[in-house]
Design a protein around this motif. Structure first.
Motif, PDB file in Angstrom:
ATOM      1  N   ASP A 174       0.823  -1.212   0.000  1.00 26.78           N
ATOM      2  CA  ASP A 174       0.000   0.000   0.000  1.00 26.78           C
ATOM      3  C   ASP A 174       0.861   1.267   0.000  1.00 26.78           C
ATOM      4  O   ASP A 174       0.443   2.308  -0.525  1.00 26.78           O
ATOM      5  CB  ASP A 174      -0.940  -0.008   1.202  1.00 26.78           C
ATOM      6  CG  ASP A 174      -2.142  -0.923   0.987  1.00 26.78           C
ATOM      7  OD1 ASP A 174      -2.275  -1.460  -0.138  1.00 26.78           O
ATOM      8  OD2 ASP A 174      -2.936  -1.115   1.922  1.00 26.78           O
TER       9      ASP A 174
ATOM     10  N   LEU B 272       0.536   4.149  -2.657  1.00 29.21           N
ATOM     11  CA  LEU B 272       0.444   5.556  -2.265  1.00 29.21           C
ATOM     12  C   LEU B 272       1.419   6.403  -3.072  1.00 29.21           C
ATOM     13  O   LEU B 272       1.049   7.457  -3.625  1.00 29.21           O
ATOM     14  CB  LEU B 272       0.734   5.686  -0.764  1.00 29.21           C
ATOM     15  CG  LEU B 272       1.054   7.091  -0.233  1.00 29.21           C
ATOM     16  CD1 LEU B 272      -0.148   8.002  -0.362  1.00 29.21           C
ATOM     17  CD2 LEU B 272       1.527   7.019   1.229  1.00 29.21           C
TER      18      LEU B 272
ATOM     19  N   GLN C 228      -6.374   6.980   2.500  1.00 31.04           N
ATOM     20  CA  GLN C 228      -5.469   5.903   2.903  1.00 31.04           C
ATOM     21  C   GLN C 228      -5.896   5.252   4.211  1.00 31.04           C
ATOM     22  O   GLN C 228      -6.637   5.829   5.012  1.00 31.04           O
ATOM     23  CB  GLN C 228      -4.035   6.436   3.063  1.00 31.04           C
ATOM     24  CG  GLN C 228      -3.441   7.047   1.820  1.00 31.04           C
ATOM     25  CD  GLN C 228      -3.316   6.070   0.679  1.00 31.04           C
ATOM     26  OE1 GLN C 228      -2.895   4.927   0.863  1.00 31.04           O
ATOM     27  NE2 GLN C 228      -3.686   6.515  -0.519  1.00 31.04           N
TER      28      GLN C 228
END
Length: 718
Positions: free
Chosen positions: A246, A250, A333
């Motif tokens: 992740d 990002l 997020q």
């Protein structure tokens, strides 16, 4: 300049050493080679045979500097001052205090026993302190980021990292650059805080690699392993991998936002519009900055970093249109991904300062106990740059060396004025202002004389008075990084100065043109053998350091430098016809350097990108031309006894030796794979081999000296 002797061949130690260097690099069958088409191999064949080091001739010149500093830093003050050729007169306690700071920092770095004993704990403790400001809770691993509840924690950790010169939302553009600070676009004398773009593990130029499966797998394993080694709570491999994946997602989104914002800003620009209109839009008030980034809080970061009591009313923002998109990415997020991304920033920046088998296994440092003297000199330099440079200057850079280099720079700048005066394609009004820009160009030679004055022990002691050096290698690294932010931010309190040293420093074997102040910087570190020594013949001085000085002066008029006028103001100060003629000639360089190619280890041919390297190739050609003509003019005014040859090189004319010296700056021992990598990296500098070939093709004097069939240079501006 030059060493007077009655003989035709110079036999001073400096001349013999330089002759040995040039002869050793020559191809053994150089007489059978055509310099007009194969100059790079002719002058650099031996370099490739002798060195495995990938550095070029300029970089290699740094190694004796490091050995000298090792000798100095390995001794107590009273002994260090007697190291030959080191000459240090004891002035006062400030000088000894400065030296002890250097030595303590160096010894802490070389103390492999203490570093091994500390292990990874210093880094884990640093992460724990970050975690206190925004705690990680593994039970909430899937919890989304809360723009309201998590805002304070996000900003607190971000500020803590930024205070350690660890970039998060705003990265600098160069690894040794000053902090986020640049001249105001409307008033270049005023300095403002500058907001760049979000920092990512891979650079903007490498963005496409986020789509490469092998690269992503490597980075995922690296980040997951690093987080597992330092995470505040125990974390299993599966969770670490998920977080790492992740984090990369990002960063991919951040870069996508950057590309879109950059494209949108360029699409909105009117090429005929004065750059001042565009640049004014990049000056953003603190209130507007807060509105642009309500979650990230760029305004809070600025306020935390600027000197106490300083309240900037506005900052410069490189891409104002970028930040709404970045905010959107952040707000969607998982909380733990943003926390872990910030922790990863700390590990990525500080992992090389600890000993850790876990970090070593994933390629994120962890080998500090293996520090060698070169790495420790770099470490000392990063914290105490100007003090280390002071002792280096005292040891090996005397007044004659500095005055000779200064005279060289003055002569070459004057020669550039002559070249500009003779240009037929430049209009008289543009020519007049170009000459004014050259006249106002500051020549900084050797070391800085303000902020601090590197020749003054008192000035250096005052400059570093807030830096605490201990016996802990990790703590010293953190303190040095933090103090760099403090000292750099103090620049916001004073006007832009032509005497400030930015990208280069005293020890470095490099040089710089600073467009924001219209100044050149020629450090003491580059003014050494084999490129420079006051005892060398003039052709060697001008062909070695002189060509580098000419290159930096030409940067003021290259494809980027010419956008700023004599006051360092970016504006349309060239008339359209002159600009059109310049661009026509510049395209010759772009085409030429796009045609140069190398064969990689995979057997494929890789070509350069002449548009990306345009500014450097223009500056190479201009610098070489003005350095040669400055030498030719100086030569006419001197007795022949000053125009000597070097032993073993008598078969070359002095005109030819000028270019042999120049080319030796760019000899390197790159293998096929490394050459291909450099060409593919899209860096602003051409491959060293291309620089030699370009110099041979674009220099009228070279083609006459080596009697090439075609005497006209292929590409020429100045």
């Amino acid at each position: 300049m030059g060493q007077f002797q009655s003989t035709e061949v110079c036999t001073t130690p400096a001349c013999i050493q330089t002759a040995s260097h040039l002869l050793g690099n020559l191809a053994p069958h150089w007489r059978d080679m055509d310099p007009c088409t194969n100059f790079d191999e002719m002058v650099c064949y031996g370099f490739n045979q002798h060195f495995d080091d990938p550095d070029n001739g300029v970089d290699l010149a740094a190694k004796p500097n490091y050995r000298l500093l090792r000798e100095i830093l390995s001794r107590p003050y009273e002994e260090a001052k007697n190291v030959k050729p080191y000459i240090l007169s004891r002035r006062d306690n400030a000088d000894e205090h400065n030296f002890e700071m250097l030595r303590r920092s160096y010894e802490a770095c070389m103390d492999t026993t203490a570093i091994s004993k500390a292990g990874i704990k210093p880094l884990q403790d640093a992460i724990a302190r970050l975690n206190e400001q925004w705690p990680v809770e593994m039970k909430s691993v899937d919890e989304p980021f809360d723009p309201v509840g998590d805002k304070a924690g996000l900003q607190a950790v971000t500020i803590a990292l930024e205070k350690l010169n660890i970039r998060t939302w705003s990265t600098k553009t160069h690894p040794i650059a000053r902090y986020n600070r640049m001249a105001d676009p409307v008033n270049p004398k005023l300095q403002r805080f500058l907001i760049y773009v979000p920092d990512t593990t891979l650079s903007i130029a490498e963005a496409s690699l986020y789509e490469d499966d092998d690269t992503v797998a490597l980075l995922e394993a690296r980040i997951a392993g690093a987080l597992a080694a330092v995470f505040p709570e125990k974390i299993d491999e599966r969770t670490a991998r998920s977080i790492a994946s992740d984090i990369l997602a990002l960063e991919t989104e951040l870069l996508s936002q950057l590309v879109e914002a950059d494209a949108a800003q360029k699409a909105a620009e009117d090429p005929k519009e004065d750059p001042q209109v565009r640049l004014k839009k990049t000056v953003v008030s603190m209130e507007d900055l807060a509105a642009l980034t309500p979650t990230i809080g760029l305004d809070a970061i600025v306020s935390a970093l600027v000197p106490e009591g300083h309240k900037p009313e506005a900052v410069r923002v490189l891409l104002p249109g970028l930040w709404p998109g970045v905010e959107e990415v952040v707000n969607k997020q998982r909380k733990i991904v943003l926390q872990s991304w910030l922790f990863w920033k700390m590990v990525h920046a500080m992992g090389s300062y600890v000993e850790s088998a876990e970090l070593k296994a994933v390629g994120v440092g962890g080998e500090a106990a293996s520090n060698e003297y070169g790495a420790c000199i770099d470490h000392v330099d990063s914290s105490l740059r100007w003090t280390l440079g002071h002792f280096f200057v005292e040891a090996s850079y005397n007044n004659l060396t500095r005055s000779t280099a200064t005279k060289l720079a003055v002569n070459i700048r004057e020669e550039m004025k002559e070249h500009v005066n003779k240009l037929t394609w430049m209009s008289e009004p543009t020519k007049k202002r170009t000459l004014k820009k050259l006249e106002r160009m500051a020549l900084n030679i050797g070391y800085p004389e303000e902020e601090p004055n590197a020749a003054s022990p008192d000035s250096l002691a005052a400059f570093y008075s807030g830096l605490n050096i201990t016996d802990s290698y990790f703590d010293n690294a953190a303190a040095g990084r933090g103090y760099q932010v403090v000292t750099d931010m103090k620049g916001l309190l004073r006007p832009t100065s032509q005497k400030e040293w930015t990208l280069v420093h005293t020890l470095i074997t490099n040089a710089q043109y600073e467009s924001n102040s219209n100044s050149i910087l020629i450090p003491a570190g580059v003014s050494k053998l084999p490129m420079f020594h006051p005892d060398l013949p003039q052709w060697a001085l001008y062909g070695g350091l002189g060509a580098i000085i000419g290159h930096e002066i030409t940067h003021g008029l290259d494809s980027r430098g010419k956008t700023k006028d004599e006051n360092a103001l970016e504006t349309n100060w060239w008339d359209d016809k002159t600009d059109e003629e310049y661009n026509k000639r510049a395209q010759c360089f772009a085409k030429q350097f796009s045609e140069f190619s190398v064969v990689g280890a995979d057997g494929k041919r890789y070509s350069g990108d002449g548009n990306v390297t345009l500014a450097e190739s223009i500056s190479d050609a201009g610098g070489l031309a003005v350095a040669y003509d400055a030498w030719a003019k100086e030569r006419k005014s001197m007795p022949k006894t000053w125009d000597q040859s070097l032993p073993g090189l008598e078969e070359f004319s002095h005109e030819q030796l000028f270019f042999v010296t120049y080319a030796n700056n760019w000899c390197n021992a790159y293998g096929a794979a490394k050459k291909a990598q450099v060409v593919r990296s899209s860096g602003q500098h051409p491959l060293d081999q291309f620089r030699i070939l370009g110099g041979a093709e674009n220099s009228r004097a070279f083609r006459e000296a080596f009697k090439c069939p075609k005497k006209e240079p292929r590409c020429e501006i100045f």
